[in-house]
Motif scaffolding. Structure first.
Motif, PDB file in Angstrom:
ATOM      1  N   SER A   1       7.149  40.298 115.289  1.00 44.78           N
ATOM      2  CA  SER A   1       7.397  40.816 116.638  1.00 44.78           C
ATOM      3  C   SER A   1       7.656  42.321 116.634  1.00 44.78           C
ATOM      4  CB  SER A   1       8.586  40.097 117.266  1.00 44.78           C
ATOM      5  OG  SER A   1       9.754  40.366 116.528  1.00 44.78           O
ATOM      6  N   ARG A   2       7.908  42.867 115.466  1.00 44.62           N
ATOM      7  CA  ARG A   2       8.263  44.290 115.322  1.00 44.62           C
ATOM      8  C   ARG A   2       9.525  44.625 116.114  1.00 44.62           C
ATOM      9  NH1 ARG A   2       4.214  48.260 114.853  1.00 44.62           N
ATOM     10  NH2 ARG A   2       2.508  47.647 113.541  1.00 44.62           N
ATOM     11  N   LYS A   3      10.338  43.615 116.310  1.00 41.60           N
ATOM     12  CA  LYS A   3      11.640  43.809 116.959  1.00 41.60           C
ATOM     13  C   LYS A   3      12.661  43.060 116.111  1.00 41.60           C
ATOM     14  CE  LYS A   3      10.991  45.381 121.441  1.00 41.60           C
ATOM     15  NZ  LYS A   3      10.286  46.585 121.004  1.00 41.60           N
ATOM     16  N   SER A   4      13.791  43.687 115.876  1.00 43.46           N
ATOM     17  CA  SER A   4      14.793  43.017 115.063  1.00 43.46           C
ATOM     18  C   SER A   4      15.825  42.293 115.918  1.00 43.46           C
ATOM     19  CB  SER A   4      15.498  44.035 114.174  1.00 43.46           C
ATOM     20  OG  SER A   4      16.209  44.961 114.982  1.00 43.46           O
ATOM     21  N   GLY A   5      15.890  42.651 117.184  1.00 40.31           N
ATOM     22  CA  GLY A   5      16.891  42.042 118.048  1.00 40.31           C
ATOM     23  C   GLY A   5      18.293  42.536 117.716  1.00 40.31           C
ATOM     24  N   ALA A   6      18.358  43.630 116.968  1.00 39.02           N
ATOM     25  CA  ALA A   6      19.662  44.174 116.592  1.00 39.02           C
ATOM     26  C   ALA A   6      19.824  45.586 117.127  1.00 39.02           C
ATOM     27  CB  ALA A   6      19.810  44.172 115.075  1.00 39.02           C
ATOM     28  N   ILE A   7      21.031  45.890 117.522  1.00 39.75           N
ATOM     29  CA  ILE A   7      21.334  47.238 117.983  1.00 39.75           C
ATOM     30  C   ILE A   7      22.458  47.793 117.128  1.00 39.75           C
ATOM     31  CG2 ILE A   7      22.332  48.565 119.890  1.00 39.75           C
ATOM     32  CD1 ILE A   7      20.738  46.616 121.730  1.00 39.75           C
ATOM     33  N   GLY A   8      22.228  48.968 116.592  1.00 38.73           N
ATOM     34  CA  GLY A   8      23.219  49.584 115.726  1.00 38.73           C
ATOM     35  C   GLY A   8      24.194  50.428 116.526  1.00 38.73           C
ATOM     36  N   VAL A   9      25.458  50.241 116.246  1.00 42.21           N
ATOM     37  CA  VAL A   9      26.476  51.026 116.928  1.00 42.21           C
ATOM     38  C   VAL A   9      27.221  51.885 115.912  1.00 42.21           C
ATOM     39  CG1 VAL A   9      28.538  50.968 118.363  1.00 42.21           C
ATOM     40  CG2 VAL A   9      26.758  49.249 118.681  1.00 42.21           C
ATOM     41  N   VAL A  10      27.197  53.170 116.129  1.00 45.13           N
ATOM     42  CA  VAL A  10      27.918  54.079 115.236  1.00 45.13           C
ATOM     43  C   VAL A  10      29.238  54.417 115.888  1.00 45.13           C
ATOM     44  CG1 VAL A  10      27.800  56.203 113.902  1.00 45.13           C
ATOM     45  CG2 VAL A  10      25.694  55.058 114.583  1.00 45.13           C
TER      46      VAL A  10
ATOM     47  N   ILE B   1      21.215  53.701 107.385  1.00 48.19           N
ATOM     48  CA  ILE B   1      21.336  52.255 107.162  1.00 48.19           C
ATOM     49  C   ILE B   1      20.668  51.481 108.288  1.00 48.19           C
ATOM     50  CG2 ILE B   1      22.987  50.350 107.107  1.00 48.19           C
ATOM     51  CD1 ILE B   1      24.926  52.455 105.765  1.00 48.19           C
ATOM     52  N   PHE B   2      20.887  51.927 109.511  1.00 47.63           N
ATOM     53  CA  PHE B   2      20.285  51.235 110.658  1.00 47.63           C
ATOM     54  C   PHE B   2      18.770  51.309 110.623  1.00 47.63           C
ATOM     55  CE2 PHE B   2      24.388  51.841 113.219  1.00 47.63           C
ATOM     56  CZ  PHE B   2      24.848  50.601 112.784  1.00 47.63           C
ATOM     57  N   ARG B   3      18.239  52.407 110.109  1.00 45.26           N
ATOM     58  CA  ARG B   3      16.788  52.511 109.987  1.00 45.26           C
ATOM     59  C   ARG B   3      16.267  51.451 109.039  1.00 45.26           C
ATOM     60  NH1 ARG B   3      15.233  58.838 109.526  1.00 45.26           N
ATOM     61  NH2 ARG B   3      13.099  58.096 109.427  1.00 45.26           N
ATOM     62  N   ARG B   4      17.006  51.236 107.966  1.00 44.45           N
ATOM     63  CA  ARG B   4      16.555  50.248 106.986  1.00 44.45           C
ATOM     64  C   ARG B   4      16.607  48.847 107.569  1.00 44.45           C
ATOM     65  NH1 ARG B   4      19.388  52.620 101.506  1.00 44.45           N
ATOM     66  NH2 ARG B   4      18.392  54.652 101.653  1.00 44.45           N
ATOM     67  N   TYR B   5      17.571  48.613 108.392  1.00 40.41           N
ATOM     68  CA  TYR B   5      17.657  47.305 109.039  1.00 40.41           C
ATOM     69  C   TYR B   5      16.688  47.200 110.219  1.00 40.41           C
ATOM     70  CZ  TYR B   5      21.592  45.498 106.391  1.00 40.41           C
ATOM     71  OH  TYR B   5      22.377  45.003 105.387  1.00 40.41           O
ATOM     72  N   GLN B   6      16.043  48.308 110.511  1.00 38.60           N
ATOM     73  CA  GLN B   6      15.064  48.344 111.592  1.00 38.60           C
ATOM     74  C   GLN B   6      15.653  47.872 112.923  1.00 38.60           C
ATOM     75  OE1 GLN B   6      11.144  47.992 110.592  1.00 38.60           O
ATOM     76  NE2 GLN B   6      11.430  47.150 108.558  1.00 38.60           N
ATOM     77  N   VAL B   7      16.800  48.409 113.260  1.00 36.28           N
ATOM     78  CA  VAL B   7      17.396  48.062 114.546  1.00 36.28           C
ATOM     79  C   VAL B   7      16.506  48.584 115.675  1.00 36.28           C
ATOM     80  CG1 VAL B   7      19.744  48.102 113.659  1.00 36.28           C
ATOM     81  CG2 VAL B   7      18.767  50.175 114.627  1.00 36.28           C
ATOM     82  N   ASP B   8      16.617  47.963 116.833  1.00 38.05           N
ATOM     83  CA  ASP B   8      15.751  48.336 117.956  1.00 38.05           C
ATOM     84  C   ASP B   8      16.253  49.588 118.666  1.00 38.05           C
ATOM     85  OD1 ASP B   8      14.207  46.163 117.377  1.00 38.05           O
ATOM     86  OD2 ASP B   8      15.255  44.825 118.752  1.00 38.05           O
ATOM     87  N   ALA B   9      17.551  49.859 118.542  1.00 33.09           N
ATOM     88  CA  ALA B   9      18.122  51.061 119.157  1.00 33.09           C
ATOM     89  C   ALA B   9      19.461  51.355 118.493  1.00 33.09           C
ATOM     90  CB  ALA B   9      18.312  50.869 120.652  1.00 33.09           C
ATOM     91  N   ILE B  10      19.877  52.604 118.636  1.00 37.01           N
ATOM     92  CA  ILE B  10      21.167  52.981 118.062  1.00 37.01           C
ATOM     93  C   ILE B  10      22.044  53.589 119.155  1.00 37.01           C
ATOM     94  CG2 ILE B  10      22.350  54.479 116.408  1.00 37.01           C
ATOM     95  CD1 ILE B  10      19.899  54.340 114.632  1.00 37.01           C
TER      96      ILE B  10
END
Length: 330
Positions: free
Chosen positions: A56-65, A105-114
DNA sequence: TACGCATGGGAACAGAGCCG
DNA sequence: CGGCTCTGTTCCCATGCGTA
């Protein structure tokens, strides 16, 4: 691990049929669907998110810093945001690392947004972020970042506080919330405070703004003690945030004074817990629910249109409770 | 209605070619 | 021949279009 292949073998269908059945596709007969579902349940199947996001090219995850973990105001923000994103089918990954490493780190997890909570430290490192494919939303850093932003009109909040106190007859107002290290988020408030004092023709004392090390309970406590020693003593004080406010209330209590009889207190941070932190607090700020709703909406929009750039400024309100009252002339 | 097959990013592996 | 680098292939798993 159980995969849809295992289920397919057991059910005697192809794995693509299992995939459709699990996603409740109308292309699978109800009877087959039920059969597959019961086998999946029995085998304890859990979909492989890595594989799913591969397709899907979507991880369904959003990274929060969120670098400043100790601040109470932010913790209720993050709780609510997590709640709202969960409803939309996203999970949130939280990083308390520095901005650069968190983003890596979030890039590696391929989050959909940060989502980045701006604070003193992160603001200074925004410029060093190399352009990346993941959309970024910042909170509380309008004017400091090249990214989309949701922010609060902090200056206006403090102006509301000053006006409220002035209306109650206070002329000698202090402000607690100036950390030693330069913090743009606080500076905005302090400038607004000084300016509004002048605008309203109130007493502009040199030591009206109290210096402190940080923005935590103890800092508020110490600053309030210093303020209470001043002569004449200010009749009202504006606090820069909830943690400071707690410290201020403690200091006032220890000094044998009461709120609002001896000192009126208005606090920044419009949080539910402000309804009673010893005293029902009069507060200024944007309600947490409003902030989180805007953040959530903005993130989802950003995922849909990664190229869009938008700044949302939220206007604060004044909520009057029992920590402020008319000036006593006795 | 169900199946076949291509697809996606990256780790792991296989094989080719090179050097000393 | 051992050890190395470099290139190419396969596999992981779920999805969804095209086809039977």
């Amino acid at each position: 691990m159980v995969t849809i292949k295992d289920i397919a073998d057991r059910a005697g269908v192809s794995f693509s049929t299992v995939s459709k059945a699990l996603r409740d596709s109308p292309l699978v007969q109800n009877k087959t669907k039920q059969h597959i579902l019961s086998i999946a349940k029995e085998m304890g199947y859990q979909p492989n998110l890595a594989a799913r996001s591969l397709v899907s090219r979507k991880s369904g995850a959003i990274g929060v810093v969120w670098p400043s973990i100790e601040r109470a105001a932010l913790s209720s923000l993050i709780t609510k945001i997590n709640e709202q994103l969960e409803k939309k089918g996203y999970i949130t990954l939280l990083s308390i690392s520095h901005l650069e490493s968190a983003i890596e780190i979030f890039r590696r997890y391929q989050v959909d947004a940060i989502l980045v909570f701006g604070d003193r430290d992160s603001i200074s490192s925004f410029s060093s972020i190399s352009p990346l494919q993941i959309p970024i939303l910042t909170y509380g850093a309008a004017g400091y970042t090249p990214f989309s932003t949701v922010d609060v009109n902090r200056g206006q909040a403090v102006r509301l506080a000053v006006r409220h106190l002035a209306r109650l007859g206070h002329k000698d107002i202090a402000y607690i919330g100036e950390p030693q290290t330069q913090d743009p988020l606080q500076t905005v408030k302090i400038e607004a405070f000084r300016d509004e004092i002048v605008q309203l023709g109130l007493q502009a004392r040199d030591n009206a703004v109290l210096q402190m090390n940080g923005l935590e309970f103890h800092d508020g406590y110490l600053a309030a003690r210093a303020m209470l020693e001043q002569t004449p003593r200010p009749t009202a004080v504006i606090s820069g945030g909830i943690d400071l406010t707690r410290g201020i209330l403690r200091a006032i209590g220890e000094h044998g004074l009461s709120v609002p009889h001896d000192v009126s207190v208005v606090s920044y941070d419009n949080l539910p817990q402000m309804e009673d932190i010893g005293v029902p607090m009069t507060v200024v700020g944007v309600a947490i629910a409003t902030i989180t709703a805007h953040i959530t909406t903005a993130i989802l929009e950003l995922i849909d249109q990664p190229e869009s750039l938008k700044t949302v400024y939220l206007e604060p309100e004044l909520v009057v409770r029992a920590s402020t009252s008319h000036l006593n002339n006795d």
